[in-house]
Write an enzyme that holds these catalytic residues in place. Structure first.
Site, PDB file in Angstrom:
ATOM      1  N   LYS A 213      14.189 -24.219-103.770  1.00 36.34           N
ATOM      2  CA  LYS A 213      14.599 -24.030-105.156  1.00 36.34           C
ATOM      3  C   LYS A 213      16.050 -24.472-105.273  1.00 36.34           C
ATOM      4  O   LYS A 213      16.926 -23.983-104.555  1.00 36.34           O
ATOM      5  CB  LYS A 213      14.448 -22.566-105.545  1.00 36.34           C
ATOM      6  CG  LYS A 213      14.957 -22.276-106.946  1.00 36.34           C
ATOM      7  CD  LYS A 213      14.599 -20.884-107.366  1.00 36.34           C
ATOM      8  CE  LYS A 213      15.197 -20.566-108.725  1.00 36.34           C
ATOM      9  NZ  LYS A 213      14.888 -19.208-109.150  1.00 36.34           N
ATOM     10  N   LYS A 267      11.082 -26.573-106.810  1.00 36.46           N
ATOM     11  CA  LYS A 267      11.543 -26.283-108.164  1.00 36.46           C
ATOM     12  C   LYS A 267      12.975 -26.760-108.348  1.00 36.46           C
ATOM     13  O   LYS A 267      13.799 -26.482-107.476  1.00 36.46           O
ATOM     14  CB  LYS A 267      11.462 -24.770-108.360  1.00 36.46           C
ATOM     15  CG  LYS A 267      11.971 -24.269-109.682  1.00 36.46           C
ATOM     16  CD  LYS A 267      11.917 -22.779-109.670  1.00 36.46           C
ATOM     17  CE  LYS A 267      12.531 -22.304-110.965  1.00 36.46           C
ATOM     18  NZ  LYS A 267      12.667 -20.887-111.026  1.00 36.46           N
TER      19      LYS A 267
END
Ligand code: PBG
Length: 344
Positions: A213, A267
Site C-alpha cells: 500500500k 493499492k
C-alpha cells in the site's frame, strides 16, 4: 477476363503479417480476447454512517453515498442480485467518538460490527470484508497509535499498534466478518492477527492483506468520505510505501504471505499495474487491486464534463487490472460495472 485491380501494383504494399485480420469483426475479436471481466471479480466498498434511512452523498465521489446500516442492508441485497461476491465496509465515525487511541474500533457495536451482523443475518452467502486500521477512529487520523514528542514531532508506534489491530480484528470476526483486511501497513500485523484468529477458533476467517500500500495522493476523496482528512497530522510516509519502489513491494508481499495472508492487495490500482504484474508473476497468490477513491473520482469528474465516456473508461480500467494479473478488484464502480456485465 479478370477486371484489372483498381490498386496499381505500385501502391500495393507487401505486408506478410496483418494483425488487423483478427480484429475485423466483433465475433473475431471475441474469439481472440485474452482476458474477461466478470461480476465474480468485484468487491464493492461501502461507506457507513449512523442513523436510519440515511444516505449522505460524498461530495468528492459523485454517485457514492454514506449509508446508514439499514440502507447498507439494501445495498447488500443489490450486491446479491448483481452477483457481486463480496462487499467491504468503511465507517464515517462521528467526531465525538474519535480519540487518540481509536477506542471505537474495539466497540462491539460500532458501525462496522452492526453492519456485519445485520447483513450476515439477511444475506449469509455474501462475503463481508472489514478493513483493519485505526484511522477511521483516531482523532489524529493515523492508522496507528501515535507518540507525540514535546517538539511536536510524531511517531507511529508499530508494536503497540499491532496489539490494537489484533483487538480490532477479533471484534470484527466476532461480528461475522469473513475477510479481515489490514490496511495499516504496520510490520508483523498479519502474523499477529492470524495467530489471534486461530486461537479464538476463527480458522476460516481469511486475511486479505493490503500488502503493498503506497503513500498516495489518490486517497484524497476517501479521507473526505470518512471525515479523516482535515484532522490528519503530517502524512503516512513512515508506514505506507514510497511510490518510487517496486522491489520493496515484493518483499512486503512475501512477508505477508509468510505470516499467513490468504490474499494480497496492491493499492492504489491503475498507477501500480506494474506492481500487480510483478507480484502475480512472483508469487501466484490470489492478488487484488484497489481502484481507490481518487481513481474513481477522476473518471467520474472527466465524464461529468463530457471529456471522456464514463462507462467505457470504467470498463477499460477494470479489464486493465485483469490483464495486469489481478484476480479481482475493489472498486466503487462495482454495482455499475456489474449492471453492465449482467445486461450484456
Ligand atoms: C485507511 C484506508 C485508506 C483507504 C482504505 N483504507 C486511506 C488511507 O490510507 O489514508 C483508501 C481507499 C480509497 O482511497 O478508496 N487505512
Amino acid at each position: 477476363m479478370n477486371k484489372p485491380s483498381r490498386i496499381s501494383e505500385a501502391h500495393r504494399l507487401d505486408i506478410a503479417h496483418r494483425p488487423r485480420r483478427n480484429r475485423k469483426a466483433e465475433w473475431a475479436r471475441r474469439l481472440v480476447s485474452e482476458h474477461v471481466l466478470t461480476t465474480s471479480d468485484l468487491i464493492w466498498p461501502l461507506f457507513l454512517i449512523e442513523g436510519k434511512a440515511k444516505r449522505v452523498p460524498v461530495a468528492a465521489m459523485p454517485g457514492v453515498d454514506r449509508l446508514s446500516v439499514d440502507e447498507a442492508v439494501r445495498e447488500a441485497e443489490r450486491a446479491v442480485k448483481l452477483d457481486i461476491p463480496a462487499i467491504a465496509f468503511f465507517p464515517y465515525t462521528e467526531p465525538h467518538l474519535k480519540d487518540e487511541h481509536g477506542s471505537e474500533a474495539f466497540n462491539e457495536s460500532n458501525l462496522v460490527c452492526k453492519a456485519c451482523r445485520a447483513i450476515k443475518r439477511e444475506f449469509p452467502a455474501l462475503g463481508l470484508v472489514t478493513d483493519v486500521a485505526l484511522d477511521p477512529y483516531t482523532s489524529h487520523g493515523h492508522d496507528g497509535l501515535v507518540h507525540e514528542h514535546e517538539s511536536g514531532d510524531i511517531r507511529i508506534l508499530n508494536d503497540e499498534t499491532v496489539k490494537a489491530l489484533v483487538r480490532q480484528s477479533l471484534n470484527q470476526a466476532r461480528a461475522g466478518a469473513d475477510v479481515i483486511a489490514p490496511s495499516d501497513m504496520m510490520d508483523g500485523r498479519v502474523g499477529a492477527i492470524r495467530e489471534a484468529l486461530d486461537a479464538e477458533g476463527f480458522l476460516d476467517v481469511q486475511i486479505l492483506a493490503y500488502a503493498a500500500k503506497y503513500a498516495s495522493a489518490f486517497y484524497g476523496p476517501f479521507r473526505d468520505a470518512l471525515g479523516s482528512a482535515g484532522a490528519l497530522k503530517g502524512d503516512k510516509r513512515t508506514y505506507q510505501m514510497d511510490p518510487a519502489n517496486s522491489d520493496e513491494a515484493l518483499r512486503e508481499v512475501e512477508l505477508d504471505l509468510d505470516e499467513g495472508a490468504d490474499m494480497v492487495m496492491i493499492k492504489p490500482g491503475m498507477p501500480y499495474l506494474d506492481v500487480i504484474r510483478r507480484v502475480k508473476d512472483e508469487f501466484g497468490a490470489p492478488t487484488f487491486a484497489y481502484q481507490v477513491s481518487g481513481e474513481y473520482s477522476m473518471i467520474m469528474a472527466a465524464a461529468e464534463r463530457g471529456w471522456i465516456d464514463g462507462d467505457k473508461a470504467m470498463m477499460e480500467s477494470l479489464i486493465a487490472f485483469k490483464r495486469a494479473g489481478a484476480d479481482g478488484v475493489l472498486t466503487y464502480f462495482a454495482p455499475r460495472a456489474a449492471e453492465k456485465l449482467t445486461a450484456a
